[in-house]
Design an enzyme around this catalytic site. Structure first.
Site, short mmCIF file in Angstrom:
data_model
loop_
_atom_site.label_atom_id
_atom_site.label_comp_id
_atom_site.label_asym_id
_atom_site.label_seq_id
_atom_site.Cartn_x
_atom_site.Cartn_y
_atom_site.Cartn_z
N GLY A 22 11.93 6.64 -44.94
CA GLY A 22 12.67 5.96 -43.88
C GLY A 22 14.16 6.22 -43.96
O GLY A 22 14.61 7.17 -44.61
N ALA A 23 14.94 5.35 -43.26
CA ALA A 23 16.38 5.58 -43.05
C ALA A 23 16.55 6.99 -42.48
O ALA A 23 17.28 7.83 -43.02
CB ALA A 23 17.17 5.38 -44.34
N LEU A 24 15.85 7.24 -41.41
CA LEU A 24 15.68 8.60 -40.90
C LEU A 24 16.97 9.17 -40.33
O LEU A 24 17.76 8.48 -39.70
CB LEU A 24 14.59 8.62 -39.81
CG LEU A 24 13.21 8.12 -40.24
CD1 LEU A 24 12.22 8.24 -39.09
CD2 LEU A 24 12.69 8.88 -41.47
N HIS A 25 17.16 10.48 -40.58
CA HIS A 25 18.30 11.21 -40.02
C HIS A 25 17.78 12.54 -39.48
O HIS A 25 16.55 12.80 -39.51
CB HIS A 25 19.39 11.40 -41.08
CG HIS A 25 18.87 11.96 -42.38
ND1 HIS A 25 18.34 13.22 -42.49
CD2 HIS A 25 18.78 11.41 -43.63
CE1 HIS A 25 17.97 13.44 -43.74
NE2 HIS A 25 18.21 12.34 -44.45
N GLY A 27 17.68 15.41 -40.68
CA GLY A 27 16.89 16.17 -41.64
C GLY A 27 15.41 15.82 -41.53
O GLY A 27 14.54 16.70 -41.40
N HIS A 28 15.13 14.51 -41.54
CA HIS A 28 13.73 14.07 -41.39
C HIS A 28 13.18 14.52 -40.02
O HIS A 28 12.05 14.99 -39.92
CB HIS A 28 13.64 12.54 -41.43
CG HIS A 28 14.10 11.92 -42.72
ND1 HIS A 28 15.23 11.16 -42.82
CD2 HIS A 28 13.55 11.95 -43.97
CE1 HIS A 28 15.37 10.73 -44.06
NE2 HIS A 28 14.38 11.19 -44.79
N LYS A 142 15.78 20.42 -49.10
CA LYS A 142 16.78 19.53 -49.72
C LYS A 142 16.31 19.07 -51.10
O LYS A 142 17.08 19.00 -52.04
CB LYS A 142 17.00 18.34 -48.79
CG LYS A 142 17.66 17.14 -49.37
CD LYS A 142 19.14 17.34 -49.46
CE LYS A 142 19.93 16.10 -49.77
NZ LYS A 142 19.35 15.18 -50.72
P1 AMP Z 1 12.99 11.05 -48.16
O1 AMP Z 1 12.85 10.06 -47.07
O2 AMP Z 1 14.38 11.13 -48.73
O3 AMP Z 1 11.92 10.92 -49.22
O4 AMP Z 1 12.75 12.46 -47.51
C1 AMP Z 1 11.59 12.74 -46.79
C2 AMP Z 1 11.53 14.22 -46.51
O5 AMP Z 1 12.68 14.61 -45.77
C3 AMP Z 1 11.54 15.05 -47.81
O6 AMP Z 1 10.61 16.11 -47.66
C4 AMP Z 1 12.95 15.55 -47.87
O7 AMP Z 1 13.08 16.77 -48.57
C5 AMP Z 1 13.26 15.73 -46.39
N1 AMP Z 1 14.71 15.75 -46.18
C6 AMP Z 1 15.62 14.84 -46.62
N2 AMP Z 1 16.86 15.22 -46.29
C7 AMP Z 1 16.75 16.40 -45.62
C8 AMP Z 1 17.68 17.31 -45.04
N3 AMP Z 1 18.99 17.09 -45.07
N4 AMP Z 1 17.19 18.43 -44.46
C9 AMP Z 1 15.86 18.68 -44.45
N5 AMP Z 1 14.93 17.87 -44.97
C10 AMP Z 1 15.37 16.75 -45.56
#
Ligand code: AMP
Length: 273
Positions: A22-25, A27-28, A142
């Protein structure tokens, strides 16, 4: 979930899965876009996995923005959002035990700084795969070491799911997007661009300057801000994550970095050749 399973089973459709905390941006959301272009059905999940946090403070503090997240997923027409409870993911003690050996990757770099982290990551993804049963799953470059751990998890368990690595999405100044960037002060945020600049320094000096020398320059660049302390910065074989001393020591290289700031860590990486 029953509706999802019915659609998968009856339609012979390709299903892609994007696990997140969560806290999606952006990248997600880029993972969702990749997923949508490969599959008929896209399923994202949001679950803040307690087992992958080695500091309970970090777990408590992890940003929770569920309403905004739902809105973002709706806007890019992600088909389903799975929001499991801890009981759904870990129904019993057995489901909390990892039944394979991660090996070398478990205790180096992120694994060394965050003991138990990769066991938690491998467990949660394995459980989510069991629950969702996707054809494809999408992860970000990432978290490079995480991707290698998950590749191993898929191999060891002989899963038919194909996992795909998607590029790092960055802010305009190069800082890798992260749910944790919101905790940076204005000054730290400005100086955090030095992390990507340092990685680029390694990349542009490929085969030009000795690795050791350029690593020192890169660390110096980041530590110009005295809030920033480099935990590790290495050039590694991109398939094994074993560090190399010479540019020709491996066929493909990745530079990885972790920086500690007061109350916060940032990680990033760049593929060199
Ligand atoms: P998280 O919510 O941080 O566990 O991330 C979920 C997925 O999003 C993981 O596969 C991360 O590698 C991917 N992710 C996080 N930040 C980025 C980013 N800046 N660019 C691409 N993928 C990302």
């Amino acid at each position: 979930m029953k509706a999802v399973y019915r659609e998968i089973k009856t339609g012979n459709k390709k299903t892609g899965f994007i696990p997140t905390m969560g806290a999606l941006h952006q990248g997600h959301l880029s993972l969702v876009t990749n997923c949508k272009s490969d599959n008929n059905i896209s399923i994202a999940s949001i679950f803040i996995n307690p087992l992958q946090f080695n500091e309970s403070d970090d777990f408590q503090k992890y940003p929770r923005t569920i309403e905004e997240d739902i809105e973002k997923l709706r806007n890019i027409t992600c088909d389903y959002l799975f929001l499991p409870s801890e009981k759904d993911v870990y129904p019993d003690e057995k489901s909390r035990i990892l039944d394979f050996n991660i090996g070398y990757l478990e205790n180096v770099y992120e694994g060394q700084v965050r003991p138990g982290h990769f066991k938690g990551v491998a467990l949660v993804v394995k459980r989510l795969f069991e629950l969702i049963q996707p054809d494809f799953a999408y992860f970000g470059q990432k978290d490079y070491q995480q991707f290698l751990v998950l590749q191993k998890m898929v191999q060891e368990n002989d899963l038919k799911i194909k996992i795909k690595m998607c590029p790092v999405i960055r802010e305009d100044d190069g800082l890798a997007m992260s749910s944790r960037n919101r905790f940076l002060t204005d000054d730290q945020r400005k100086d955090a661009a030095s992390i990507y600049q340092a990685l680029n320094l390694l990349k542009v000096n490929y085969q030009k300057k000795p690795i050791d020398l350029i690593k020192k320059e890169a660390v110096k660049k980041i530590e110009l801000n005295k809030d920033f302390k480099v935990e590790y910065l290495d050039v590694c074989d991109s398939t094994t994550l074993k560090p190399v001393d010479e540019w020709n020591d491996a066929e493909a290289l990745v530079a990885i970095v972790a920086v500690r700031l007061p109350g916060l860590r940032l990680i990033d990486n760049i593929l060199i050749n």
